[in-house]
Write a protein that holds these residues in place. Structure first.
Motif, PDB file in Angstrom:
ATOM      1  N   UNK A 159      -3.591   1.112  -6.939  1.00 28.65           N
ATOM      2  CA  UNK A 159      -3.586   0.814  -5.479  1.00 28.65           C
ATOM      3  C   UNK A 159      -1.761   0.660  -5.219  1.00 28.65           C
ATOM      4  N   UNK A 160      -1.389  -0.165  -6.108  1.00 30.47           N
ATOM      5  CA  UNK A 160       0.145  -0.594  -6.006  1.00 30.47           C
ATOM      6  C   UNK A 160       1.025   0.910  -6.210  1.00 30.47           C
ATOM      7  N   UNK A 161       0.559   1.639  -7.248  1.00 33.53           N
ATOM      8  CA  UNK A 161       1.310   2.841  -7.068  1.00 33.53           C
ATOM      9  C   UNK A 161       1.161   3.732  -5.845  1.00 33.53           C
ATOM     10  N   UNK A 162       0.001   3.767  -5.177  1.00 35.70           N
ATOM     11  CA  UNK A 162      -0.015   4.549  -3.925  1.00 35.70           C
ATOM     12  C   UNK A 162       0.820   3.714  -2.836  1.00 35.70           C
ATOM     13  N   UNK A 163       0.477   2.620  -2.781  1.00 31.96           N
ATOM     14  CA  UNK A 163       1.120   1.838  -1.996  1.00 31.96           C
ATOM     15  C   UNK A 163       2.846   1.987  -1.855  1.00 31.96           C
ATOM     16  N   UNK A 164       3.360   2.037  -3.088  1.00 33.13           N
ATOM     17  CA  UNK A 164       4.659   2.302  -3.305  1.00 33.13           C
ATOM     18  C   UNK A 164       5.177   3.850  -2.598  1.00 33.13           C
ATOM     19  N   UNK A 165       4.278   4.863  -3.131  1.00 32.37           N
ATOM     20  CA  UNK A 165       4.491   6.347  -2.810  1.00 32.37           C
ATOM     21  C   UNK A 165       4.470   6.431  -1.250  1.00 32.37           C
ATOM     22  N   UNK A 166       3.287   5.689  -0.679  1.00 35.96           N
ATOM     23  CA  UNK A 166       3.126   6.083   0.665  1.00 35.96           C
ATOM     24  C   UNK A 166       3.638   4.866   1.750  1.00 35.96           C
ATOM     25  N   UNK A 167       4.269   4.070   1.271  1.00 39.67           N
ATOM     26  CA  UNK A 167       5.174   3.141   2.294  1.00 39.67           C
ATOM     27  C   UNK A 167       4.321   1.892   2.584  1.00 39.67           C
ATOM     28  N   UNK A 168       3.084   1.469   1.817  1.00 36.57           N
ATOM     29  CA  UNK A 168       2.327   0.339   2.322  1.00 36.57           C
ATOM     30  C   UNK A 168       2.638  -0.860   1.526  1.00 36.57           C
ATOM     31  N   UNK A 196       1.172  -4.149  -0.323  1.00 36.24           N
ATOM     32  CA  UNK A 196       0.098  -4.369  -1.315  1.00 36.24           C
ATOM     33  C   UNK A 196      -0.163  -5.914  -1.641  1.00 36.24           C
ATOM     34  N   UNK A 197      -1.341  -6.389  -1.434  1.00 32.46           N
ATOM     35  CA  UNK A 197      -1.878  -7.745  -1.725  1.00 32.46           C
ATOM     36  C   UNK A 197      -2.805  -7.534  -2.924  1.00 32.46           C
ATOM     37  N   UNK A 198      -2.730  -8.030  -3.966  1.00 29.72           N
ATOM     38  CA  UNK A 198      -3.675  -8.010  -4.981  1.00 29.72           C
ATOM     39  C   UNK A 198      -4.242  -9.653  -5.358  1.00 29.72           C
ATOM     40  N   UNK A 199      -5.646  -9.793  -5.379  1.00 30.55           N
ATOM     41  CA  UNK A 199      -6.059 -10.943  -5.369  1.00 30.55           C
ATOM     42  C   UNK A 199      -6.818 -10.865  -6.845  1.00 30.55           C
ATOM     43  N   UNK A 200      -6.558 -11.549  -7.606  1.00 35.54           N
ATOM     44  CA  UNK A 200      -7.029 -11.294  -8.976  1.00 35.54           C
ATOM     45  C   UNK A 200      -7.477 -13.032  -9.498  1.00 35.54           C
ATOM     46  N   UNK A 201      -8.375 -12.989 -10.632  1.00 37.51           N
ATOM     47  CA  UNK A 201      -8.916 -14.179 -11.157  1.00 37.51           C
ATOM     48  C   UNK A 201      -8.003 -14.752 -12.088  1.00 37.51           C
ATOM     49  N   UNK A 202      -8.256 -16.015 -12.422  1.00 41.75           N
ATOM     50  CA  UNK A 202      -7.227 -16.484 -13.459  1.00 41.75           C
ATOM     51  C   UNK A 202      -7.553 -16.393 -14.666  1.00 41.75           C
ATOM     52  N   UNK A 203      -8.397 -15.497 -15.143  1.00 40.86           N
ATOM     53  CA  UNK A 203      -8.734 -15.009 -16.392  1.00 40.86           C
ATOM     54  C   UNK A 203      -7.893 -13.740 -16.960  1.00 40.86           C
ATOM     55  N   UNK A 204      -7.091 -13.183 -16.027  1.00 39.19           N
ATOM     56  CA  UNK A 204      -6.411 -12.090 -16.243  1.00 39.19           C
ATOM     57  C   UNK A 204      -4.922 -12.611 -16.880  1.00 39.19           C
ATOM     58  N   UNK A 205      -4.407 -11.577 -17.659  1.00 33.03           N
ATOM     59  CA  UNK A 205      -3.087 -11.979 -18.498  1.00 33.03           C
ATOM     60  C   UNK A 205      -1.968 -11.916 -17.294  1.00 33.03           C
ATOM     61  N   UNK A 206      -0.919 -12.975 -17.978  1.00 34.32           N
ATOM     62  CA  UNK A 206       0.188 -13.145 -17.193  1.00 34.32           C
ATOM     63  C   UNK A 206       1.060 -11.598 -17.142  1.00 34.32           C
ATOM     64  N   UNK A 207       0.794 -10.805 -18.166  1.00 31.42           N
ATOM     65  CA  UNK A 207       1.405  -9.610 -18.035  1.00 31.42           C
ATOM     66  C   UNK A 207       0.899  -8.564 -16.939  1.00 31.42           C
ATOM     67  N   UNK A 208      -0.452  -8.694 -16.658  1.00 29.62           N
ATOM     68  CA  UNK A 208      -1.119  -7.928 -15.514  1.00 29.62           C
ATOM     69  C   UNK A 208      -0.339  -8.557 -14.222  1.00 29.62           C
ATOM     70  N   UNK A 209      -0.275  -9.617 -14.047  1.00 31.92           N
ATOM     71  CA  UNK A 209       0.308 -10.234 -12.954  1.00 31.92           C
ATOM     72  C   UNK A 209       1.646  -9.901 -12.861  1.00 31.92           C
ATOM     73  N   UNK A 210       2.354 -10.010 -13.921  1.00 32.91           N
ATOM     74  CA  UNK A 210       4.039  -9.623 -13.894  1.00 32.91           C
ATOM     75  C   UNK A 210       4.105  -8.161 -13.462  1.00 32.91           C
ATOM     76  N   UNK A 211       3.253  -7.377 -13.943  1.00 30.23           N
ATOM     77  CA  UNK A 211       3.455  -5.936 -13.551  1.00 30.23           C
ATOM     78  C   UNK A 211       3.007  -5.414 -12.184  1.00 30.23           C
ATOM     79  N   UNK A 212       2.017  -6.139 -11.669  1.00 28.54           N
ATOM     80  CA  UNK A 212       1.740  -5.875 -10.399  1.00 28.54           C
ATOM     81  C   UNK A 212       2.996  -6.464  -9.340  1.00 28.54           C
ATOM     82  N   UNK A 213       3.489  -7.609  -9.518  1.00 27.96           N
ATOM     83  CA  UNK A 213       4.457  -8.198  -9.073  1.00 27.96           C
ATOM     84  C   UNK A 213       5.705  -7.275  -9.170  1.00 27.96           C
ATOM     85  N   UNK A 214       6.049  -6.733 -10.269  1.00 29.94           N
ATOM     86  CA  UNK A 214       7.094  -5.515 -10.738  1.00 29.94           C
ATOM     87  C   UNK A 214       6.918  -4.415  -9.630  1.00 29.94           C
ATOM     88  N   UNK A 215       5.566  -3.907  -9.299  1.00 28.43           N
ATOM     89  CA  UNK A 215       5.515  -2.790  -8.497  1.00 28.43           C
ATOM     90  C   UNK A 215       5.573  -3.156  -7.117  1.00 28.43           C
TER      91      UNK A 215
END
Length: 209
Positions: A79-88, A90-109
């Motif tokens: 969804x982050x990829x789509x949002x960047x291309x289409x100009x939207x 993006x808010x991602x709501x994730x659980x705390x069991x996900x890795x820091x790397x996933x959070x970082x890459x979503x924020x980087x996007x």
């Protein structure tokens, strides 16, 4: 010249690759559909595009809007990829069991990320499901994707993944084995393959817990 107009056009048409060592003792050909070849590194890219485009067509997602979704990371990346291309936004709501790397890459996007506790029921106000739904009600011009109940999830695989597997195997596929998360991939691919050959076996796999 041959080129993709944007990164979204590179989604799909992933290769089938023979599995050799793991299946050496099996009397059949086993192929893996390499969805990590998608730009967001997962099968979720397919349904991310489909869900957004259908929401646009239905008037649920308007220019300058905000896409909101509760995700374990992969759908958020698509969804982050789509949002960047289409100009939207993006808010991602994730659980705390996900890795820091996933959070970082979503924020980087460019996504805004909310981290919620894992050890609560889905209906709990603190859960990532409830939080995503609440944010969509509070933020103007926003759209809650709701991948678990969104029919465009299944539609994406009926239109792309299923036909690709059928064509790549020349219709010789006998079994489709897939991990079950939202149920979109197994439902879409399974429906398409069975429409071609009702004898094809569809096997869903899920992890304990």
């Amino acid at each position: 010249m041959k080129y993709a107009k944007n990164i979204l056009e590179t989604i799909g048409n992933t290769p089938l690759v023979k599995i050799n060592k793991l299946t050496a003792e099996l009397p059949c050909l086993v192929l893996a559909k390499y969805e990590t070849f998608n730009p967001g590194n997962s099968v979720k890219d397919r349904m991310a595009v489909q869900m957004v485009e259908d929401a646009e067509a239905e008037g649920k997602l308007k220019p300058g809007g905000t896409i909101i979704e509760g995700t374990s990371g992969n759908t958020g990346m698509g969804l982050a990829l789509v949002a960047v291309v289409k100009g939207y936004k993006m808010i991602c709501v994730i659980s705390d069991k996900q890795s820091k790397e996933k959070v970082d890459i979503l924020r980087a996007m460019g996504s805004e990320v909310y981290v919620c506790p894992t050890d609560v029921a889905p209906e709990d106000p603190q859960s990532y499901y409830s939080t995503a739904r609440r944010l969509s009600e509070e933020i103007p011009n926003s759209w809650y994707v709701n991948q678990y109940d969104n029919p465009s999830n299944t539609k994406a695989h009926f239109l792309t993944t299923g036909p690709e597997i059928w064509e790549q195997t020349n219709g010789k596929v006998t079994h489709f084995v897939v991990g079950v998360g939202t149920g979109g991939t197994i439902s879409g691919v399974g429906t398409f393959l069975k429409s071609k050959n009702p004898n094809i076996k569809i096997w869903g796999v899920d992890t304990y817990g």
